[in-house]
Motif scaffolding. Structure first.
Motif, PDB file in Angstrom:
ATOM      1  N   GLU A 204       0.705  -1.381   0.026  1.00  0.00           N
ATOM      2  CA  GLU A 204       0.026   0.035   0.085  1.00  0.00           C
ATOM      3  C   GLU A 204       1.033   1.386   0.026  1.00  0.00           C
ATOM      4  O   GLU A 204       0.733   2.110  -0.519  1.00  0.00           O
ATOM      5  CB  GLU A 204      -0.893   0.021   1.256  1.00  0.00           C
ATOM      6  CG  GLU A 204      -1.828   1.099   1.322  1.00  0.00           C
ATOM      7  CD  GLU A 204      -3.145   0.871   0.176  1.00  0.00           C
ATOM      8  OE1 GLU A 204      -3.728   1.899   0.154  1.00  0.00           O
ATOM      9  OE2 GLU A 204      -2.912  -0.173  -0.662  1.00  0.00           O
ATOM     10  N   ARG A 207       1.832   2.058  -3.504  1.00  0.00           N
ATOM     11  CA  ARG A 207       0.828   2.553  -4.164  1.00  0.00           C
ATOM     12  C   ARG A 207       0.563   4.075  -3.885  1.00  0.00           C
ATOM     13  O   ARG A 207       0.520   4.923  -4.741  1.00  0.00           O
ATOM     14  CB  ARG A 207      -0.636   1.777  -4.024  1.00  0.00           C
ATOM     15  CG  ARG A 207      -0.490   0.427  -4.692  1.00  0.00           C
ATOM     16  CD  ARG A 207      -1.863  -0.294  -4.681  1.00  0.00           C
ATOM     17  NE  ARG A 207      -2.253  -0.617  -3.386  1.00  0.00           N
ATOM     18  CZ  ARG A 207      -2.061  -1.882  -2.983  1.00  0.00           C
ATOM     19  NH1 ARG A 207      -1.284  -2.642  -3.846  1.00  0.00           N
ATOM     20  NH2 ARG A 207      -2.300  -2.318  -1.540  1.00  0.00           N
ATOM     21  N   ARG A 208       0.481   4.419  -2.699  1.00  0.00           N
ATOM     22  CA  ARG A 208       0.499   5.720  -2.148  1.00  0.00           C
ATOM     23  C   ARG A 208       1.611   6.904  -2.420  1.00  0.00           C
ATOM     24  O   ARG A 208       1.318   7.773  -2.321  1.00  0.00           O
ATOM     25  CB  ARG A 208      -0.151   5.835  -0.684  1.00  0.00           C
ATOM     26  CG  ARG A 208      -1.514   5.049  -0.669  1.00  0.00           C
ATOM     27  CD  ARG A 208      -1.802   5.062   1.037  1.00  0.00           C
ATOM     28  NE  ARG A 208      -3.187   4.460   1.201  1.00  0.00           N
ATOM     29  CZ  ARG A 208      -4.177   5.227   1.082  1.00  0.00           C
ATOM     30  NH1 ARG A 208      -4.342   6.501   0.990  1.00  0.00           N
ATOM     31  NH2 ARG A 208      -5.437   4.463   1.272  1.00  0.00           N
ATOM     32  N   SER A 210       3.970   6.436  -4.987  1.00  0.00           N
ATOM     33  CA  SER A 210       4.669   5.922  -6.040  1.00  0.00           C
ATOM     34  C   SER A 210       5.356   6.739  -7.034  1.00  0.00           C
ATOM     35  O   SER A 210       5.976   7.000  -8.026  1.00  0.00           O
ATOM     36  CB  SER A 210       3.412   5.135  -7.308  1.00  0.00           C
ATOM     37  OG  SER A 210       2.311   6.366  -7.540  1.00  0.00           O
ATOM     38  N   GLY A 277       6.757  -2.561  -4.031  1.00  0.00           N
ATOM     39  CA  GLY A 277       5.392  -3.022  -3.444  1.00  0.00           C
ATOM     40  C   GLY A 277       5.399  -4.613  -3.475  1.00  0.00           C
ATOM     41  O   GLY A 277       4.287  -4.973  -2.832  1.00  0.00           O
ATOM     42  N   PRO A 298      -7.347  -5.320  -2.282  1.00  0.00           N
ATOM     43  CA  PRO A 298      -7.040  -3.884  -2.066  1.00  0.00           C
ATOM     44  C   PRO A 298      -7.797  -3.424  -0.970  1.00  0.00           C
ATOM     45  O   PRO A 298      -7.707  -2.500  -0.196  1.00  0.00           O
ATOM     46  CB  PRO A 298      -7.736  -3.421  -3.549  1.00  0.00           C
ATOM     47  CG  PRO A 298      -7.362  -4.711  -4.249  1.00  0.00           C
ATOM     48  CD  PRO A 298      -7.593  -5.806  -3.535  1.00  0.00           C
TER      49      PRO A 298
END
Length: 315
Positions: A204, A207-208, A210, A277, A298
């Protein structure tokens, strides 16, 4: 069953590049794989290595060992109580450099008796996940700035375990995290839950963040003979042996071999060899395909993120 510990050839002495100018932070550095990582990385001339722990005597012995071999390498011991988020946050202020290139979240507990942390959270989850989430949060600004520097290669490693497979059905039982979570197979579920978090949370983060050029990874070192596995009551040792030898079909490794996975991910692999990730098995094997639907969910990742951020915001 297939042996999950089939190592590729990796020699840290030869394949870790010169770390000149780099700053490293390793949790749980006074023993086990954390200590082995400090010693191995110090051989490649980083500017400074910070390491955490509770054992001041062990820390001084490690500093002495590093200085004896590499007198120019600077080391700082950060005493940290990972059962207290306020203590963790305060201890992070001892980091005073304007760059951080490698953060290795190595510290952890396994199959400890039921209990809650100073802040009232189940102990495995508090130490293995929440404390490291606080460290990442506190050090993320300096890592973000480091990632903007020319030729930067900032990496955050979260040490996990194939014991993540022992997680409860729902992944993380958020409703009872403020209890000892006792019950049949409780220690296996508690540990598995925390190790699952050590996979889901880095994914996560990737993703946050990136757009930061920071690489977030989860790494399984293998089943290793460290105080984490050997300093256990007889019943727990039999449980570990059952899981490792029978269920997983592997044998316990010595630290010399067990350190390879995290050293490869921290500094041995080239940046373009890594998938941000992702989850890696020893050594350097991209293993996202081994994760179940829960570990790849997710929805769970977002729930864990929200829960963690809410907890950290109170300190």
């Amino acid at each position: 069953m297939p042996n999950l510990e089939q190592f590729v050839n990796f020699n840290p002495e030869e394949e870790i590049p010169n770390l000149d100018g780099k700053v490293i932070f390793i949790t749980g550095g006074t023993s086990g794989l954390g200590r082995a990582s400090v010693i191995a990385l110090a051989k490649h001339n980083p500017a400074h290595i910070y390491f955490t722990g509770r054992n001041a005597k062990g820390a001084q012995a490690l500093i002495g060992e590093v200085r004896a071999e590499r007198p120019l390498i600077q080391t700082t011991f950060v005493k940290m109580d990972m059962t207290s988020l306020a203590s963790v946050k305060k201890a992070c202020k001892e980091f005073v450099h304007d760059r951080l290139d490698i953060l290795m979240c190595n510290a952890g507990v396994m199959f400890i008796p039921p209990g809650v942390s100073t802040d009232g959270f189940e102990l495995h989850f508090a130490i293995n996940h929440l404390a490291h989430a606080m460290i990442i949060q506190e050090l993320l600004p300096v890592m973000t700035e480091t990632a903007k520097m020319p030729n930067s290669d900032v990496r955050v490693l979260s040490l996990t375990s194939t014991a993540w497979m022992g997680h409860p059905k729902n992944g993380v039982t958020f409703s009872t995290l403020r209890t000892p979570q006792k019950g049949f197979m409780g220690s296996s579920f508690r540990y598995g839950q925390s190790k699952l978090a050590n996979i889901v949370y880095p994914a996560e983060l990737a993703r946050r963040y990136s757009n930061t050029n920071i690489t977030f990874l989860s790494v399984h070192p293998g089943a290793v003979k460290t105080p984490l596995t050997t300093a256990k009551p007889p019943l727990h040792l039999r449980l570990i042996t059952l899981i490792v030898l029978w269920f997983m079909g592997v044998t316990l490794m010595e630290e010399e071999q067990g350190r390879l996975s995290q050293l490869w991910a921290a500094a041995g692999a080239k940046k373009d060899e890594l998938t941000n990730g992702s989850f890696y098995m020893p050594v350097g094997r991209l293993s996202d395909d081994r994760l179940d639907k829960t570990a790849q969910s997710p929805e769970l990742a977002q729930e864990l993120w929200a829960y963690t951020q809410d907890v950290l915001s109170k300190f």
